[in-house]
Design a protein around this motif. Structure first.
Motif, PDB file in Angstrom:
ATOM      1  N   THR A 209     -90.215-103.210 -12.873  1.00  0.00           N
ATOM      2  CA  THR A 209     -89.152-102.529 -13.619  1.00  0.00           C
ATOM      3  C   THR A 209     -87.859-103.322 -13.520  1.00  0.00           C
ATOM      4  O   THR A 209     -87.728-104.242 -12.709  1.00  0.00           O
ATOM      5  N   LYS A 210     -86.882-102.936 -14.341  1.00  0.00           N
ATOM      6  CA  LYS A 210     -85.603-103.649 -14.398  1.00  0.00           C
ATOM      7  C   LYS A 210     -84.780-103.440 -13.117  1.00  0.00           C
ATOM      8  O   LYS A 210     -85.152-102.656 -12.249  1.00  0.00           O
ATOM      9  N   MET A 211     -83.658-104.159 -13.034  1.00  0.00           N
ATOM     10  CA  MET A 211     -82.881-104.171 -11.785  1.00  0.00           C
ATOM     11  C   MET A 211     -82.193-102.830 -11.506  1.00  0.00           C
ATOM     12  O   MET A 211     -82.025-102.442 -10.362  1.00  0.00           O
ATOM     13  N   PHE A 212     -81.769-102.132 -12.581  1.00  0.00           N
ATOM     14  CA  PHE A 212     -80.980-100.915 -12.346  1.00  0.00           C
ATOM     15  C   PHE A 212     -81.517 -99.685 -13.084  1.00  0.00           C
ATOM     16  O   PHE A 212     -80.845 -98.678 -13.195  1.00  0.00           O
ATOM     17  N   CYS A 213     -82.726 -99.794 -13.642  1.00  0.00           N
ATOM     18  CA  CYS A 213     -83.336 -98.638 -14.308  1.00  0.00           C
ATOM     19  C   CYS A 213     -84.854 -98.787 -14.230  1.00  0.00           C
ATOM     20  O   CYS A 213     -85.352 -99.791 -13.743  1.00  0.00           O
ATOM     21  N   GLY A 214     -85.573 -97.802 -14.742  1.00  0.00           N
ATOM     22  CA  GLY A 214     -87.031 -97.821 -14.605  1.00  0.00           C
ATOM     23  C   GLY A 214     -87.756 -98.444 -15.782  1.00  0.00           C
ATOM     24  O   GLY A 214     -88.975 -98.365 -15.874  1.00  0.00           O
ATOM     25  N   CYS A 215     -87.026 -99.099 -16.694  1.00  0.00           N
ATOM     26  CA  CYS A 215     -87.667 -99.695 -17.867  1.00  0.00           C
ATOM     27  C   CYS A 215     -88.620-100.812 -17.456  1.00  0.00           C
ATOM     28  O   CYS A 215     -88.342-101.563 -16.529  1.00  0.00           O
ATOM     29  N   SER A 216     -89.709-100.925 -18.220  1.00  0.00           N
ATOM     30  CA  SER A 216     -90.707-101.965 -17.949  1.00  0.00           C
ATOM     31  C   SER A 216     -90.141-103.354 -18.248  1.00  0.00           C
ATOM     32  O   SER A 216     -89.302-103.526 -19.126  1.00  0.00           O
TER      33      SER A 216
ATOM     34  N   GLN B 181     -88.302-101.313 -24.767  1.00  0.00           N
ATOM     35  CA  GLN B 181     -88.213-101.175 -23.311  1.00  0.00           C
ATOM     36  C   GLN B 181     -86.740-101.065 -22.909  1.00  0.00           C
ATOM     37  O   GLN B 181     -86.189-101.937 -22.230  1.00  0.00           O
ATOM     38  N   THR B 182     -86.105-100.005 -23.399  1.00  0.00           N
ATOM     39  CA  THR B 182     -84.689 -99.787 -23.113  1.00  0.00           C
ATOM     40  C   THR B 182     -84.484 -98.313 -22.795  1.00  0.00           C
ATOM     41  O   THR B 182     -85.334 -97.477 -23.100  1.00  0.00           O
ATOM     42  N   CYS B 183     -83.346 -98.032 -22.157  1.00  0.00           N
ATOM     43  CA  CYS B 183     -82.990 -96.645 -21.849  1.00  0.00           C
ATOM     44  C   CYS B 183     -81.473 -96.559 -21.825  1.00  0.00           C
ATOM     45  O   CYS B 183     -80.796 -97.579 -21.938  1.00  0.00           O
ATOM     46  N   PRO B 184     -80.918 -95.379 -21.685  1.00  0.00           N
ATOM     47  CA  PRO B 184     -79.446 -95.274 -21.688  1.00  0.00           C
ATOM     48  C   PRO B 184     -78.774 -96.185 -20.651  1.00  0.00           C
ATOM     49  O   PRO B 184     -77.685 -96.716 -20.903  1.00  0.00           O
ATOM     50  N   THR B 185     -79.416 -96.407 -19.497  1.00  0.00           N
ATOM     51  CA  THR B 185     -78.772 -97.222 -18.457  1.00  0.00           C
ATOM     52  C   THR B 185     -78.670 -98.679 -18.875  1.00  0.00           C
ATOM     53  O   THR B 185     -77.595 -99.274 -18.822  1.00  0.00           O
ATOM     54  N   CYS B 186     -79.812 -99.283 -19.315  1.00  0.00           N
ATOM     55  CA  CYS B 186     -79.726-100.710 -19.642  1.00  0.00           C
ATOM     56  C   CYS B 186     -79.068-100.937 -21.004  1.00  0.00           C
ATOM     57  O   CYS B 186     -78.701-102.066 -21.338  1.00  0.00           O
ATOM     58  N   LEU B 187     -78.867 -99.856 -21.782  1.00  0.00           N
ATOM     59  CA  LEU B 187     -78.089 -99.981 -23.018  1.00  0.00           C
ATOM     60  C   LEU B 187     -76.620 -99.651 -22.768  1.00  0.00           C
ATOM     61  O   LEU B 187     -75.793 -99.744 -23.669  1.00  0.00           O
TER      62      LEU B 187
HETATM   63 ZN   LIG Z   1     -83.505 -99.258 -18.970  1.00  0.00          ZN
END
Ligand SMILES: [Zn+2]
Length: 501
Positions: free
Chosen positions: A32-39, A49-55
């Motif tokens: 997963t990414k460094m600061f969120c659970g995205c693959s 493979q994005t979410c509110p945190t990495c966006l």
């Molecule tokens: Zn994310």
């Protein structure tokens, strides 16, 4: 754009002393990414493979990836660094479409690892590259500029953005100024990145495939007049993505700087692009200073404070590091430093080791991988490891040679068959009918026929000209399509003619 007439490499080195700084970004292989659970899996549809945190959407909060921190500490330890007892993330602010948050979460004055070194081998000598720091950060998204000739933003009609990569953990490893390499600077740079790549792979924290962008190198270079203490102004060639390109970029920049300085010009501190086609660099943008990024401590993340017990546990769990392992294998295999260097350059260490583990003698394993197979890989323009043959299959060929079922020539044909997709060694031997003719009866008949057909030569041999036996051996080998054991054929011929070998 003005094209500078380059100064010859020799002339440049006669007048100036190169100083390098290498910054290597390594994408960690975390799930997963460094600061969120995205693959972090490669090859997905853009922006899936994005979410509110990495966006960077309002209200989202980052959480540190523990495996990312662990990997960073392992890298720091393997680079002989001190590991911070307490450190923070920082925001590196910049406005650019590849980072939707408009800042990159990085580390600034508090890196997780600092003050280390990596020893590299250059021409049989050890060169120590000192490490300034290794810090954690996140990757940016990927922009694709469409419609222009060069793929760069200039001249493009529109740009596409994929944020799947935004937030993937990166470790940035920064050297201290590398001085004293002199004319070997390009080789030292290449050797350092090679050694670092091997190190990262051995730790299992990343596959570090440069061609996939999992490892990228920024090459800083400056020249100072021979004998001067003060460093010159540096240029930074960004995202050099192969070992050979690192070497070429250093060489080109040395020649370019020397040309500019020799003409009484000044070097501009800027980033530059490297061009694979001709090994040149061209001007990018004027380099920002650190203050342009308005770094400040990241308020949304807790500081990282790895306990000493954990650090020592990780230290104890480090694998045998590549250079130590290489020196051990070199002795076990009985190779010179130069021979071992060739094996390393060919990417053959793991393949040879695996072949030996499958039961092949070291000299045979090395012979096939560094000979026939290296030649094939070179011809096909692929990495040795990408050839469609496994260490177990090479070991099987070695075993067939040892038991006398194959001679050297037949073994080569067997390997050729395996590479052509005809199956494993035993299958190829059967299908192509490659077994050595060891049936004494069949061999005896072939020898009798050869003697009968070459009566004059046979007489010479009977008369004591043993050297003439070679012609008869050749005839038998031809008759058996190379599938006889030449030494045994010779014995039989002499026996039948009643002469002593
Ligand atoms: Zn994310």
């Amino acid at each position: 754009m003005t094209v500078t007439e380059l100064v010859s490499y020799e002339d440049a080195l006669a007048a100036y002393d190169p100083v390098m700084g290498l910054e290597v970004h390594v994408e960690l292989g975390t799930k997963t990414k460094m600061f969120c659970g995205c693959s972090t899996a490669l090859g997905a549809e853009p922006n899936t493979q994005t979410c509110p945190t990495c966006l960077g959407l309002p209200g989202s909060l980052p959480v540190v990836n523990a495996t990312g921190v662990e990997s960073a500490i392992k890298i720091g330890l393997a680079l002989n660094c001190e590991i911070a007892e307490w450190c923070r993330f920082a925001r590196k602010n910049y406005f650019y479409p590849d980072m939707p948050k408009n800042f990159q979460t990085s580390q600034y004055d508090e890196p997780i690892a600092y003050n280390g070194y990596l020893d590299v081998d250059v021409d049989g000598e050890v060169f120590r590259v000192e490490i300034e720091r290794a810090h954690m950060e996140e990757d940016t998204g990927k922009s694709t500029h469409v419609g222009g000739a060069t793929g760069r933003i200039h001249g493009a009609q529109h740009s596409l953005l994929d944020y799947n990569r935004a937030g993937i953990p990166l470790i940035e490893i920064v050297t201290k100024p590398i001085v004293g390499a002199g004319e070997k600077a390009p080789e030292v740079a290449k050797a350092y990145v090679t050694e670092l790549r091997e190190l990262i792979k051995s730790l299992g924290v990343s596959e570090a495939r440069m061609e996939m962008g999992q490892m990228r190198c920024d090459v800083n270079l400056s020249l100072r007049p021979q004998g001067a203490d003060k460093f010159g102004t540096r240029s930074e060639t960004k995202n050099v993505n192969s070992l050979r390109s690192v070497e070429r970029a250093v060489r080109f920049e040395i020649q370019r700087h020397a040309a500019v300085l020799g003409d009484g010009g000044t070097i501009i501190q800027e980033t530059r692009h490297f061009h694979e086609e001709d090994g040149s660099t061209t001007s990018g943008r004027v380099k920002e200073e650190a203050e342009d990024y308005r770094y400040f401590p990241e308020p949304d993340l807790v500081p990282v404070a790895p306990s000493r017990a954990w650090v020592e546990e990780l230290r104890g769990g480090l694998p045998e590091l590549p250079r130590v392992r290489r020196n051990r294998l070199r002795e076990e295999w009985g190779l010179s430093r130069h021979e071992m260097q060739s094996v390393l350059n060919a990417g053959a260490i793991d393949l040879i080791t695996a072949t030996i583990d499958e039961g092949a003698p070291a000299d045979q394993a090395r012979k096939w991988w560094m000979g026939e197979l290296a030649r094939r890989a070179n011809e096909d323009g692929v990495e040795l490891a990408a050839l469609p043959i496994t260490p177990a299959q090479v070991a099987r060929v070695c075993a067939l040679v040892k038991e006398g079922s194959l001679n050297d020539k037949l073994a080569r044909q067997t390997i050729e068959g395996v590479l052509a997709g005809e199956g494993g060694p035993d299958e190829v031997v059967t299908k192509r009918g490659l077994k050595v003719v060891s049936d004494e009866g069949a061999l005896g008949t072939a020898v009798d026929e050869a003697i009968a057909a070459n009566a004059a030569i046979a007489d010479k041999i009977r008369g004591g000209k043993v050297a003439a036996a070679g012609a008869l051996v050749g005839a038998v080998m031809k008759a058996t399509r190379g599938q006889a054991d030449a030494a045994r054929v010779r014995e039989l011929i002499l026996e039948k003619l009643g002469v002593e070998g």
